[in-house]
Design a protein around this motif. Structure first.
Motif, PDB file in Angstrom:
ATOM      1  N   LYS A   1      33.672  42.501  37.319  1.00  0.00           N
ATOM      2  CA  LYS A   1      35.049  42.208  37.358  1.00  0.00           C
ATOM      3  C   LYS A   1      35.570  40.632  37.192  1.00  0.00           C
ATOM      4  O   LYS A   1      36.528  40.082  36.902  1.00  0.00           O
ATOM      5  N   SER A   2      34.802  39.865  38.235  1.00  0.00           N
ATOM      6  CA  SER A   2      35.070  38.540  38.336  1.00  0.00           C
ATOM      7  C   SER A   2      34.899  37.598  37.276  1.00  0.00           C
ATOM      8  O   SER A   2      35.760  36.637  36.951  1.00  0.00           O
ATOM      9  N   LEU A   3      33.691  38.027  36.533  1.00  0.00           N
ATOM     10  CA  LEU A   3      33.643  37.298  35.242  1.00  0.00           C
ATOM     11  C   LEU A   3      34.447  37.576  34.174  1.00  0.00           C
ATOM     12  O   LEU A   3      35.058  36.597  33.455  1.00  0.00           O
ATOM     13  N   VAL A   4      35.106  38.899  34.108  1.00  0.00           N
ATOM     14  CA  VAL A   4      36.339  39.283  33.204  1.00  0.00           C
ATOM     15  C   VAL A   4      37.591  38.123  33.512  1.00  0.00           C
ATOM     16  O   VAL A   4      37.948  37.749  32.879  1.00  0.00           O
TER      17      VAL A   4
ATOM     18  N   GLN B   1      51.511  53.694  53.837  1.00  0.00           N
ATOM     19  CA  GLN B   1      50.124  53.234  53.512  1.00  0.00           C
ATOM     20  C   GLN B   1      50.103  53.284  52.096  1.00  0.00           C
ATOM     21  O   GLN B   1      50.555  54.185  51.214  1.00  0.00           O
ATOM     22  N   VAL B   2      49.210  52.433  51.460  1.00  0.00           N
ATOM     23  CA  VAL B   2      48.959  52.515  50.032  1.00  0.00           C
ATOM     24  C   VAL B   2      47.463  52.844  49.905  1.00  0.00           C
ATOM     25  O   VAL B   2      46.752  52.325  50.844  1.00  0.00           O
ATOM     26  N   GLU B   3      46.957  53.628  48.850  1.00  0.00           N
ATOM     27  CA  GLU B   3      45.773  53.965  48.534  1.00  0.00           C
ATOM     28  C   GLU B   3      45.377  53.606  47.307  1.00  0.00           C
ATOM     29  O   GLU B   3      46.001  53.612  46.165  1.00  0.00           O
ATOM     30  N   ILE B   4      44.465  52.581  47.212  1.00  0.00           N
ATOM     31  CA  ILE B   4      44.081  52.120  46.006  1.00  0.00           C
ATOM     32  C   ILE B   4      42.433  51.609  45.882  1.00  0.00           C
ATOM     33  O   ILE B   4      41.739  51.370  46.971  1.00  0.00           O
ATOM     34  N   LYS B   5      42.083  51.970  44.593  1.00  0.00           N
ATOM     35  CA  LYS B   5      40.574  51.471  44.453  1.00  0.00           C
ATOM     36  C   LYS B   5      40.521  50.184  44.065  1.00  0.00           C
ATOM     37  O   LYS B   5      40.918  49.828  42.862  1.00  0.00           O
ATOM     38  N   GLN B   6      39.772  49.558  45.061  1.00  0.00           N
ATOM     39  CA  GLN B   6      39.737  47.921  44.601  1.00  0.00           C
ATOM     40  C   GLN B   6      38.969  47.709  43.474  1.00  0.00           C
ATOM     41  O   GLN B   6      37.852  48.294  43.097  1.00  0.00           O
ATOM     42  N   GLN B   7      39.698  47.156  42.453  1.00  0.00           N
ATOM     43  CA  GLN B   7      39.202  46.548  41.139  1.00  0.00           C
ATOM     44  C   GLN B   7      37.887  45.914  41.372  1.00  0.00           C
ATOM     45  O   GLN B   7      36.957  45.818  40.727  1.00  0.00           O
ATOM     46  N   LYS B   8      37.888  44.779  42.249  1.00  0.00           N
ATOM     47  CA  LYS B   8      36.611  43.931  42.555  1.00  0.00           C
ATOM     48  C   LYS B   8      35.382  44.409  43.234  1.00  0.00           C
ATOM     49  O   LYS B   8      34.203  44.427  42.550  1.00  0.00           O
TER      50      LYS B   8
END
Length: 351
Positions: free
Chosen positions: A109-112, A231-238
């Motif tokens: 993801k960081s390269l993208v 609260q938020v629920e999120i799958k972290q992209q990184k």
């Protein structure tokens, strides 16, 4: 099921899609030449269009696919008329790199993000001064993409390998830029041309989510807990890890008016160059002489939590860090601020 993308021109290469089980469509080339048919899957995907951002993403993906198709047709024609295969090296650099952005998406993801930022800068001619960290990231992503071009027989060698190690950009010990509480207050008082951008940035200052996660955040991921708390629920992209993040009153106050449950909370421009441009205008209007990005908002959140007494382990979990060592950088910033604060009192000479 394979679906043909309509075209009125008979060409040796056609663009087609294959329906996938997850609802997306895989784009591939149907190549028919001299009685032989072969398929080339491009690792490009059209996603179900739930909102405007999905539609824009699909349009960009199709542009990349059509660019690759055109390049393949030129290559076939070159071969047919006896031109050297070396002409493949004249493939459009930007189009090829755009294709790499899509192929990297599930791997790094960081390269993208780094490659996409660089391409946006090149295409917009907005060539701003770069930090050492940015130079290192851009060098690495271009070098990796060029290695891929060598593997695809588009160029004979990667020119980056000819650069001496001593001449290559090195990240070094980059400092973490952040905003003080007074600077955040100045931004709150200062109007921004794009209100949604202002809301998203200040939301980040008070919750610490990364830009990539904020732009994907939808209303159905906002959950009420313990009465009126959220609260938020999120799958972290990184990291790929799921984060359950409590939201403070400060963070909640910057949410826009709620729309449909599946809609994105913050509708932001696709180009990070555009975002940083308007963040820069806004911060300068507020009298802040710092280069403002969404990562600065994340640094600000971490620094403020530690400055006002948060313990490093809890702050690390709230930021979604996989290691407390990552969070210790912010603790050093807070310690330095404390040293500066105690030295604000002028020296008093004893009688």
């Amino acid at each position: 099921m394979k679906k043909k993308i309509a075209t009125d021109v008979k060409e040796p290469i056609k663009l087609r899609t294959k329906q996938l089980a997850n609802g997306s469509k895989s784009i591939y080339l149907d190549i028919y030449r001299n009685g032989v048919r072969e398929y080339e899957f491009l690792k490009l995907y059209l996603i179900p269009e739930r909102n405007r951002l999905d539609k824009q993403r699909n349009e960009e993906t199709l542009r990349t696919a059509y660019a690759i198709k055109s390049q393949r047709i030129v290559s076939l024609q070159n071969a047919e008329y006896g031109f050297s295969v070396a002409h493949k090296s004249k493939i459009n650099f930007i189009a090829y790199m755009r294709a790499q952005v899509n192929s990297y998406k599930e791997r790094n993801k960081s390269l993208v993000l780094g490659l996409k930022d660089l391409l946006d800068m090149i295409e917009s001619k907005h060539l701003k001064p770069l930090s050492e960290a940015s130079k290192t990231l851009y060098y690495n992503v271009v070098s990796i993409a060029l290695n891929k071009a060598v593997k695809d027989d588009l160029i004979p060698l990667n020119p980056a390998t000819k650069i001496l190690y001593s001449d290559r950009p090195r990240k070094g010990n980059a400092t973490k830029e952040y905003l003080t509480l007074d600077e955040v207050k100045e931004l709150i008082k200062t109007p921004c041309k794009y209100d949604m951008l202002k809301r998203a940035f200040l939301f980040a200052c008070f919750c610490g989510l990364r830009y990539s996660d904020i732009r994907r955040l939808t209303w159905n991921k906002m959950h009420k807990v313990d009465g009126n708390k959220f609260q938020v629920e999120i799958k972290q992209q990184k990291t790929g890890e799921t984060l359950y993040l409590p939201l403070s009153e400060n963070a909640l106050s910057w949410l826009p008016e709620q729309k449909e449950t599946n809609d994105n909370i913050f509708l932001l421009p696709n180009s990070t160059t555009t975002i940083e441009k308007h963040l820069g205008i806004w911060s300068k209007t507020a009298g802040i002489n710092k280069h403002i990005t969404f990562h600065v908002a994340r640094h600000t959140n971490a620094t403020l939590m530690l400055y006002f007494g948060g313990d490093i382990y809890t702050v690390s979990k709230l930021l979604g860090h996989t290691s407390v060592k990552t969070t210790q950088v912010y603790a050093k910033i807070v310690d330095e601020n404390k040293r500066k604060t105690v030295n604000l009192i002028p020296n008093i000479v004893k009688d």
